[in-house]
Design a protein around this motif. Structure first.
Motif, PDB file in Angstrom:
ATOM      1  N   UNK A 187     -31.913  42.682  32.588  1.00  0.00           N
ATOM      2  CA  UNK A 187     -32.450  44.028  32.787  1.00  0.00           C
ATOM      3  C   UNK A 187     -33.465  44.054  33.924  1.00  0.00           C
ATOM      4  N   UNK A 188     -34.330  43.070  33.972  1.00  0.00           N
ATOM      5  CA  UNK A 188     -35.344  43.005  35.029  1.00  0.00           C
ATOM      6  C   UNK A 188     -34.669  42.868  36.387  1.00  0.00           C
ATOM      7  N   UNK A 189     -33.702  41.970  36.490  1.00  0.00           N
ATOM      8  CA  UNK A 189     -33.002  41.767  37.775  1.00  0.00           C
ATOM      9  C   UNK A 189     -32.250  43.026  38.217  1.00  0.00           C
ATOM     10  N   UNK A 190     -31.497  43.627  37.293  1.00  0.00           N
ATOM     11  CA  UNK A 190     -30.695  44.803  37.633  1.00  0.00           C
ATOM     12  C   UNK A 190     -31.607  45.983  37.987  1.00  0.00           C
ATOM     13  N   UNK A 191     -32.676  46.165  37.234  1.00  0.00           N
ATOM     14  CA  UNK A 191     -33.597  47.272  37.512  1.00  0.00           C
ATOM     15  C   UNK A 191     -34.227  47.131  38.892  1.00  0.00           C
ATOM     16  N   UNK A 192     -34.622  45.922  39.253  1.00  0.00           N
ATOM     17  CA  UNK A 192     -35.220  45.717  40.577  1.00  0.00           C
ATOM     18  C   UNK A 192     -34.218  46.025  41.679  1.00  0.00           C
ATOM     19  N   UNK A 193     -32.959  45.758  41.432  1.00  0.00           N
ATOM     20  CA  UNK A 193     -31.920  46.016  42.422  1.00  0.00           C
ATOM     21  C   UNK A 193     -31.565  47.506  42.504  1.00  0.00           C
ATOM     22  N   UNK A 194     -31.423  48.163  41.348  1.00  0.00           N
ATOM     23  CA  UNK A 194     -30.940  49.550  41.316  1.00  0.00           C
ATOM     24  C   UNK A 194     -32.044  50.606  41.343  1.00  0.00           C
TER      25      UNK A 194
ATOM     26  N   UNK B  56     -20.914  62.686  28.762  1.00  0.00           N
ATOM     27  CA  UNK B  56     -20.425  63.956  28.200  1.00  0.00           C
ATOM     28  C   UNK B  56     -21.451  65.069  28.350  1.00  0.00           C
ATOM     29  N   UNK B  57     -22.734  64.715  28.353  1.00  0.00           N
ATOM     30  CA  UNK B  57     -23.784  65.718  28.514  1.00  0.00           C
ATOM     31  C   UNK B  57     -23.730  66.327  29.914  1.00  0.00           C
ATOM     32  N   UNK B  58     -23.212  65.568  30.875  1.00  0.00           N
ATOM     33  CA  UNK B  58     -23.029  66.073  32.226  1.00  0.00           C
ATOM     34  C   UNK B  58     -24.253  66.043  33.121  1.00  0.00           C
ATOM     35  N   UNK B  59     -25.406  65.718  32.577  1.00  0.00           N
ATOM     36  CA  UNK B  59     -26.638  65.733  33.362  1.00  0.00           C
ATOM     37  C   UNK B  59     -27.054  64.355  33.856  1.00  0.00           C
ATOM     38  N   UNK B  60     -26.344  63.331  33.453  1.00  0.00           N
ATOM     39  CA  UNK B  60     -26.805  61.969  33.702  1.00  0.00           C
ATOM     40  C   UNK B  60     -25.737  61.119  34.380  1.00  0.00           C
ATOM     41  N   UNK B  61     -26.193  60.162  35.155  1.00  0.00           N
ATOM     42  CA  UNK B  61     -25.307  59.174  35.756  1.00  0.00           C
ATOM     43  C   UNK B  61     -25.818  57.795  35.356  1.00  0.00           C
ATOM     44  N   UNK B  62     -24.993  57.025  34.687  1.00  0.00           N
ATOM     45  CA  UNK B  62     -25.365  55.662  34.315  1.00  0.00           C
ATOM     46  C   UNK B  62     -25.094  54.787  35.531  1.00  0.00           C
ATOM     47  N   UNK B  63     -26.167  54.273  36.131  1.00  0.00           N
ATOM     48  CA  UNK B  63     -26.028  53.511  37.375  1.00  0.00           C
ATOM     49  C   UNK B  63     -25.902  52.010  37.154  1.00  0.00           C
ATOM     50  N   UNK B  64     -26.226  51.545  35.948  1.00  0.00           N
ATOM     51  CA  UNK B  64     -26.126  50.115  35.690  1.00  0.00           C
ATOM     52  C   UNK B  64     -26.338  49.805  34.226  1.00  0.00           C
ATOM     53  N   UNK B  65     -26.014  48.563  33.869  1.00  0.00           N
ATOM     54  CA  UNK B  65     -26.159  48.098  32.502  1.00  0.00           C
ATOM     55  C   UNK B  65     -26.598  46.648  32.507  1.00  0.00           C
TER      56      UNK B  65
ATOM     57  N   UNK C 288     -30.079  53.703  33.412  1.00  0.00           N
ATOM     58  CA  UNK C 288     -29.628  52.347  33.200  1.00  0.00           C
ATOM     59  C   UNK C 288     -29.693  52.058  31.701  1.00  0.00           C
ATOM     60  N   UNK C 289     -28.696  51.350  31.181  1.00  0.00           N
ATOM     61  CA  UNK C 289     -28.608  51.032  29.765  1.00  0.00           C
ATOM     62  C   UNK C 289     -28.792  49.533  29.542  1.00  0.00           C
ATOM     63  N   UNK C 290     -29.631  49.180  28.558  1.00  0.00           N
ATOM     64  CA  UNK C 290     -29.881  47.771  28.257  1.00  0.00           C
ATOM     65  C   UNK C 290     -29.807  47.568  26.753  1.00  0.00           C
ATOM     66  N   UNK C 291     -28.797  46.832  26.327  1.00  0.00           N
ATOM     67  CA  UNK C 291     -28.623  46.500  24.917  1.00  0.00           C
ATOM     68  C   UNK C 291     -27.726  45.274  24.856  1.00  0.00           C
ATOM     69  N   UNK C 292     -27.989  44.383  23.923  1.00  0.00           N
ATOM     70  CA  UNK C 292     -27.172  43.179  23.838  1.00  0.00           C
ATOM     71  C   UNK C 292     -25.827  43.418  23.157  1.00  0.00           C
ATOM     72  N   UNK C 293     -25.594  44.624  22.668  1.00  0.00           N
ATOM     73  CA  UNK C 293     -24.310  44.960  22.064  1.00  0.00           C
ATOM     74  C   UNK C 293     -23.530  45.877  23.004  1.00  0.00           C
TER      75      UNK C 293
END
Length: 124
Positions: free
Chosen positions: A35-42, A19-28, A1-6
């Motif tokens: 971030x707290x809400x999304x992390x608790x959900x995902x 591109x690295x192929x080893x990771x799946x971004x499941x949320x932002x 999961x990625x968290x940044x205001x930009x």
């Protein structure tokens, strides 16, 4: 999961990870409160989170997330390299701390190490 205001930073991180192929971004999220809400959900394995964000900073969000999701690892990725910020991040439960100017290879290596439960904190 990625968290940044930009958004452009989140897009760039997502691209590098995909591109690295080893990771799946499941949320932002664009701020600490979201971030707290999304992390608790995902329930992500690893969260890459900025320190300085609106509504709730990354250190406070890290503290809340690690209290309710102790198996989720948090890597603080930030432009702030002050010793106090590193100490606060570790006290909040961060497993890693990396400066934004680090290269892609260092980022990928650090994410991999953090995902495996290794602590990656710069010497203070």
């Amino acid at each position: 999961m990625l968290v940044d205001d930009h958004e452009i930073m989140r897009d760039g991180l997502r691209e590098v990870l995909q591109r690295a192929g080893d990771y799946e971004v499941v949320g932002q999220a664009g701020d600490g409160a979201e971030a707290v809400r999304v992390a608790q959900s995902l329930r992500p394995d690893v969260i890459i989170m900025d320190v300085m964000m609106p509504l709730k900073n990354g250190i406070d969000a890290c503290r809340e997330i690690t209290e309710v999701l102790p198996d989720t690892k948090v890597l603080m990725l930030t432009a702030a390299s002050e010793e106090d910020a590193v100490i606060e991040a570790v006290a909040a439960g961060a497993t890693g701390y990396l400066e934004k100017y680090s290269g892609k290879e260092k980022l990928l290596r650090t994410v991999r190490d953090v995902a495996e439960g290794e602590h990656r904190i710069p010497a203070t």
